[in-house]
Write a protein that holds these residues in place. Sequence first.
Motif, PDB file in Angstrom:
ATOM      1  N   MET A   1      -2.442 -13.324 -14.690  1.00 27.82           N
ATOM      2  CA  MET A   1      -3.039 -12.039 -14.411  1.00 27.82           C
ATOM      3  C   MET A   1      -3.407 -11.901 -12.935  1.00 27.82           C
ATOM      4  N   TYR A   2      -3.776 -13.029 -12.318  1.00 32.48           N
ATOM      5  CA  TYR A   2      -4.164 -12.946 -10.917  1.00 32.48           C
ATOM      6  C   TYR A   2      -2.980 -12.638 -10.009  1.00 32.48           C
ATOM      7  N   VAL A   3      -1.759 -12.918 -10.472  1.00 35.39           N
ATOM      8  CA  VAL A   3      -0.570 -12.594  -9.680  1.00 35.39           C
ATOM      9  C   VAL A   3      -0.456 -11.084  -9.522  1.00 35.39           C
ATOM     10  N   ILE A   4      -0.651 -10.353 -10.602  1.00 33.85           N
ATOM     11  CA  ILE A   4      -0.589  -8.888 -10.544  1.00 33.85           C
ATOM     12  C   ILE A   4      -1.730  -8.339  -9.704  1.00 33.85           C
ATOM     13  N   ARG A   5      -2.913  -8.905  -9.890  1.00 31.89           N
ATOM     14  CA  ARG A   5      -4.087  -8.441  -9.152  1.00 31.89           C
ATOM     15  C   ARG A   5      -3.897  -8.634  -7.644  1.00 31.89           C
ATOM     16  N   TRP A   6      -3.448  -9.832  -7.240  1.00 32.19           N
ATOM     17  CA  TRP A   6      -3.224 -10.076  -5.820  1.00 32.19           C
ATOM     18  C   TRP A   6      -2.100  -9.213  -5.258  1.00 32.19           C
ATOM     19  N   SER A   7      -1.052  -9.020  -6.045  1.00 30.00           N
ATOM     20  CA  SER A   7       0.077  -8.209  -5.581  1.00 30.00           C
ATOM     21  C   SER A   7      -0.352  -6.770  -5.323  1.00 30.00           C
ATOM     22  N   ILE A   8      -1.081  -6.192  -6.256  1.00 27.09           N
ATOM     23  CA  ILE A   8      -1.538  -4.806  -6.077  1.00 27.09           C
ATOM     24  C   ILE A   8      -2.521  -4.715  -4.922  1.00 27.09           C
ATOM     25  N   LEU A   9      -3.373  -5.719  -4.768  1.00 28.55           N
ATOM     26  CA  LEU A   9      -4.326  -5.730  -3.656  1.00 28.55           C
ATOM     27  C   LEU A   9      -3.607  -5.792  -2.305  1.00 28.55           C
ATOM     28  N   ILE A  10      -2.598  -6.630  -2.199  1.00 30.91           N
ATOM     29  CA  ILE A  10      -1.850  -6.751  -0.939  1.00 30.91           C
ATOM     30  C   ILE A  10      -1.070  -5.465  -0.646  1.00 30.91           C
ATOM     31  N   VAL A  11      -0.469  -4.863  -1.670  1.00 25.23           N
ATOM     32  CA  VAL A  11       0.265  -3.599  -1.470  1.00 25.23           C
ATOM     33  C   VAL A  11      -0.693  -2.506  -1.009  1.00 25.23           C
ATOM     34  N   ALA A  12      -1.845  -2.405  -1.662  1.00 23.67           N
ATOM     35  CA  ALA A  12      -2.827  -1.384  -1.272  1.00 23.67           C
ATOM     36  C   ALA A  12      -3.337  -1.629   0.145  1.00 23.67           C
ATOM     37  N   ALA A  13      -3.574  -2.881   0.495  1.00 20.09           N
ATOM     38  CA  ALA A  13      -4.042  -3.193   1.847  1.00 20.09           C
ATOM     39  C   ALA A  13      -2.972  -2.873   2.891  1.00 20.09           C
ATOM     40  N   THR A  14      -1.711  -3.156   2.582  1.00 20.89           N
ATOM     41  CA  THR A  14      -0.624  -2.875   3.514  1.00 20.89           C
ATOM     42  C   THR A  14      -0.462  -1.378   3.741  1.00 20.89           C
ATOM     43  N   ILE A  15      -0.441  -0.616   2.661  1.00 21.25           N
ATOM     44  CA  ILE A  15      -0.280   0.836   2.803  1.00 21.25           C
ATOM     45  C   ILE A  15      -1.491   1.443   3.505  1.00 21.25           C
ATOM     46  N   SER A  16      -2.686   0.937   3.202  1.00 22.72           N
ATOM     47  CA  SER A  16      -3.894   1.429   3.877  1.00 22.72           C
ATOM     48  C   SER A  16      -3.868   1.103   5.363  1.00 22.72           C
ATOM     49  N   LEU A  17      -3.410  -0.089   5.700  1.00 24.77           N
ATOM     50  CA  LEU A  17      -3.312  -0.469   7.110  1.00 24.77           C
ATOM     51  C   LEU A  17      -2.281   0.389   7.836  1.00 24.77           C
ATOM     52  N   LEU A  18      -1.152   0.652   7.196  1.00 27.34           N
ATOM     53  CA  LEU A  18      -0.142   1.528   7.809  1.00 27.34           C
ATOM     54  C   LEU A  18      -0.699   2.935   8.017  1.00 27.34           C
ATOM     55  N   TRP A  19      -1.445   3.440   7.034  1.00 28.26           N
ATOM     56  CA  TRP A  19      -2.031   4.775   7.154  1.00 28.26           C
ATOM     57  C   TRP A  19      -3.080   4.794   8.263  1.00 28.26           C
ATOM     58  N   LEU A  20      -3.924   3.746   8.356  1.00 25.31           N
ATOM     59  CA  LEU A  20      -4.969   3.691   9.380  1.00 25.31           C
ATOM     60  C   LEU A  20      -4.365   3.648  10.778  1.00 25.31           C
ATOM     61  N   VAL A  21      -3.332   2.839  10.951  1.00 24.59           N
ATOM     62  CA  VAL A  21      -2.675   2.745  12.258  1.00 24.59           C
ATOM     63  C   VAL A  21      -2.055   4.081  12.636  1.00 24.59           C
ATOM     64  N   SER A  22      -1.476   4.766  11.669  1.00 30.07           N
ATOM     65  CA  SER A  22      -0.902   6.084  11.931  1.00 30.07           C
ATOM     66  C   SER A  22      -1.992   7.114  12.228  1.00 30.07           C
ATOM     67  N   PHE A  23      -3.087   7.047  11.482  1.00 32.11           N
ATOM     68  CA  PHE A  23      -4.183   7.989  11.667  1.00 32.11           C
ATOM     69  C   PHE A  23      -4.834   7.829  13.039  1.00 32.11           C
ATOM     70  N   LEU A  24      -4.956   6.590  13.512  1.00 27.78           N
ATOM     71  CA  LEU A  24      -5.553   6.351  14.825  1.00 27.78           C
ATOM     72  C   LEU A  24      -4.601   6.701  15.968  1.00 27.78           C
ATOM     73  N   GLY A  25      -3.348   6.943  15.634  1.00 28.34           N
ATOM     74  CA  GLY A  25      -2.388   7.354  16.648  1.00 28.34           C
ATOM     75  C   GLY A  25      -1.718   6.202  17.365  1.00 28.34           C
ATOM     76  N   TRP A  26      -1.894   4.993  16.868  1.00 29.21           N
ATOM     77  CA  TRP A  26      -1.265   3.837  17.511  1.00 29.21           C
ATOM     78  C   TRP A  26       0.216   3.751  17.189  1.00 29.21           C
ATOM     79  N   TYR A  27       0.614   4.401  16.109  1.00 27.85           N
ATOM     80  CA  TYR A  27       2.009   4.362  15.683  1.00 27.85           C
ATOM     81  C   TYR A  27       2.326   5.666  14.968  1.00 27.85           C
ATOM     82  N   GLU A  28       3.374   6.318  15.384  1.00 31.34           N
ATOM     83  CA  GLU A  28       3.811   7.551  14.742  1.00 31.34           C
ATOM     84  C   GLU A  28       5.112   7.264  13.993  1.00 31.34           C
ATOM     85  N   PRO A  29       5.030   7.083  12.682  1.00 29.34           N
ATOM     86  CA  PRO A  29       6.256   6.762  11.939  1.00 29.34           C
ATOM     87  C   PRO A  29       7.183   7.965  11.853  1.00 29.34           C
TER      88      PRO A  29
END
Length: 92
Positions: A1-29
Amino acid sequence: MYVIRWSILIVAATISLLWLVSFLGWYEPLSWQYTIRVAGGIYFLIAIAMSGIMSHPSFHGEKGPMSGTKEDWAFIFIVVTILLFGVSLWFG
């Protein structure tokens, strides 16, 4: 069960980090789909490195194999890669 939990946590953190970097204007995808696929590719390379490290005999030491949780990290990164590619298809 922890495999699914960690996977979803890492995916959410990655997408959130991509959104934050885009929102701050450091990267325009130019395309969110491409950016998420690149992140998935990086996690795939990490999975390959982790599976190579875990299969090396010196990693297990003299006392025998270590617990199974360490070997699961390569599988977690593979699941993260699959989920990120799925999310990128959803954005398409």
